[in-house]
Design an enzyme around this catalytic site. Structure first.
Site, mmCIF file in Angstrom:
data_model
loop_
_atom_site.group_PDB
_atom_site.id
_atom_site.type_symbol
_atom_site.label_atom_id
_atom_site.label_comp_id
_atom_site.label_asym_id
_atom_site.label_seq_id
_atom_site.Cartn_x
_atom_site.Cartn_y
_atom_site.Cartn_z
ATOM 1 N N GLU A 170 0.833 -1.217 0.000
ATOM 2 C CA GLU A 170 0.000 0.000 0.000
ATOM 3 C C GLU A 170 0.861 1.258 0.000
ATOM 4 O OE1 GLU A 170 -2.933 -0.254 -0.778
ATOM 5 O OE2 GLU A 170 -3.157 -2.390 -0.416
ATOM 6 N N GLU A 193 0.572 -2.127 -9.992
ATOM 7 C CA GLU A 193 0.356 -3.205 -9.025
ATOM 8 C C GLU A 193 1.631 -4.017 -8.809
ATOM 9 O OE1 GLU A 193 -1.781 -4.763 -6.829
ATOM 10 O OE2 GLU A 193 -2.571 -2.734 -6.903
ATOM 11 N N HIS A 265 -4.553 -6.383 -10.872
ATOM 12 C CA HIS A 265 -4.103 -7.410 -9.927
ATOM 13 C C HIS A 265 -3.843 -8.746 -10.622
ATOM 14 C CE1 HIS A 265 -6.215 -4.414 -7.485
ATOM 15 N NE2 HIS A 265 -5.269 -4.663 -6.623
#
Lengths: 343, 111
Positions: A170, A193, A265
């Protein structure tokens, strides 16, 4: 944005406020919301304008702290950010609060000591985390200014502060926001990602003092709940084997299998595997050679919001040659690693 | 749906909404909801939403609603599909634009 507000266009708010079938108190609230929204937009426009101006003038801040302050807030299972500030998160008896504080501080130390970066913006920006976000909330995210962590539902997932790589993942979205500024769709989204997974995994390895061969290269191992584990899912993703059956989110392993519009993702599996193969081929600690190349590729160039994976791959090839000119095996490892995934 | 959801007084036409069922799918997030192993789905009758939330939904389908900032990295997205009289229409929006009852209607599960 500091809250996950539900936004209604002003015209709808004002039209509803004129509707006499709606109670007076609700109509007043609608008008108030429209008024506040207009002022917030003015503030946001001013902030954006100021940011553009200072960036164009390359102004340094008046005072840069040597290390970022770390703060933790408690959302008490609501979905309004930032939540209630915790006075002393480092000594909290709440595992999520203490964990978010300690691991965020460790991520800041990692970026500082390995890459010489002072916080996510390079200017000592305060790192804020909000824990206990939502009820049974199966997610963690970076909202553009802070991290938010759900507790999980206790079945599929448990506390999202439990995986060190998730916390670094994050925070790295923040680093990307202040460097390459990658979009969150198409190939740029997959790269975005992947950078978070790569630096998340490197941080986890650094924290555990693991070299590339001792590392398991799993993402999100510690947040998997009993229901998911019972079905054989031991992680979200496996950087060393993106399509493995033990992954809750199995990914493609070659560039040719990335489809237009694929969720980032999933498309991130390709650069993830390239990084893992390269780091393993070089050997030692992932953050010492491959990590430094990736960090330079992310931070030493102008923003590239729509960057393609091939462009990023070629950039790391050039950097490998330049940064490790005396050791051609590094370039060979980088070149072969990208080739192994079709890039 | 005919694309003109508001009558002249600005209220949602109740009888038209009475038969509309919303199907909600949660997508994305750090775990990649909507992929091969993980799903999150729910249903909600449009008429069961408050008038304000019905307006929010109509605004989403009409493309009149925009997020205040770029969607959060790893944030959830929602695909909302409405079916009425044989017509099917879908929109995909970030979580901050979705009425809370619709968010609460979805259930996370393994496929």
């Amino acid at each position: 944005m500091t809250c996950q507000c539900q936004i209604i266009p002003d015209d709808v708010l004002k039209r509803l406020a004129r509707d006499k079938t709606i109670p007076d108190a609700e109509r007043k609230a609608l008008l108030d919301t429209a008024a506040v929204g207009a002022e917030i937009r003015k503030l946001r426009d001013q902030a954006a304008s100021l940011s553009r101006l200072t960036m164009a003038m390359a102004l340094d801040p008046v005072s840069v702290p040597p290390a970022p302050a770390i703060t933790v807030n408690d959302c008490h299972h609501g979905q309004v950010l930032p939540g209630t500030p915790i006075a002393k998160p480092d000594s909290s008896s709440d595992k999520s609060v203490k964990g978010a504080f300690n691991e965020t501080k460790a991520v800041a130390d990692f970026y500082q000591s390995i890459f010489g970066r002072n916080s996510i913006d390079g200017q000592g920006m305060t790192l804020g985390s909000s824990v206990h976000y939502g009820r049974n909330y199966n997610n963690a995210f970076w909202n553009g200014s802070r991290m938010a962590y759900g507790d999980g539902d206790g079945n599929l997932f448990v506390d999202f502060t439990g995986s060190t790589d998730v916390i670094a993942h994050e925070l790295t979205h923040g680093v990307t926001q202040y460097s390459l500024q990658l979009d969150y769709a198409d190939e740029a989204g997959g790269l975005n990602e992947s950078l978070s997974d790569c630096f998340g995994s490197m941080f986890r390895q650094w924290r555990a003092k693991q070299d590339v061969h001792a590392a398991d290269w799993l993402i999100g191992k510690e947040i998997m709940g009993p229901g998911a584990r019972a079905k054989g899912f031991i992680c979200l993703r496996d950087m060393a084997d993106p399509g493995a059956k033990h992954c809750l989110a199995p990914q493609p392993a070659t560039y040719g299998k990335i489809k237009p519009g694929m969720d980032p993702h999933y498309s991130s599996g390709v650069p993830n595997l390239a990084f893992c193969n390269i780091a393993k081929s070089i050997g030692g600690n992932s953050w010492e050679v491959a990590g430094r190349i990736w960090y330079q590729a992310m931070t030493a160039f102008k923003p590239s919001p729509h960057m393609r994976m091939r462009t990023f791959a070629n950039r790391t090839r050039s950097l490998a040659k330049k940064m490790f000119a005396a050791d051609r095996s590094v370039f060979m490892a980088v070149n072969d690693g990208w080739k192994s995934v079709g890039l | 749906m005919d694309g003109s959801p508001l009558d002249c007084s600005g209220t949602v036409t109740a009888e038209r909404n009475a038969s509309v069922i919303l199907k909600i799918e949660r997508l994305g997030g750090i775990a990649g909801f909507g992929g091969p192993n993980l799903k999150s789905e729910g249903e909600y009758a449009l008429a069961d939403l408050s008038a304000a939330d019905q307006e929010r939904v109509e605004a989403l389908f009409a493309g009149r609603t925009k997020s205040r900032s770029r969607p959060p990295a790893d944030g959830f997205r929602y695909r909302i599909t409405r079916s009425s009289n044989g017509a099917v229409q879908s929109v995909e929006v970030p979580e901050d634009l979705v009425p809370q009852p619709l968010i609460a209607s979805v259930k996370d599960s393994l496929r």
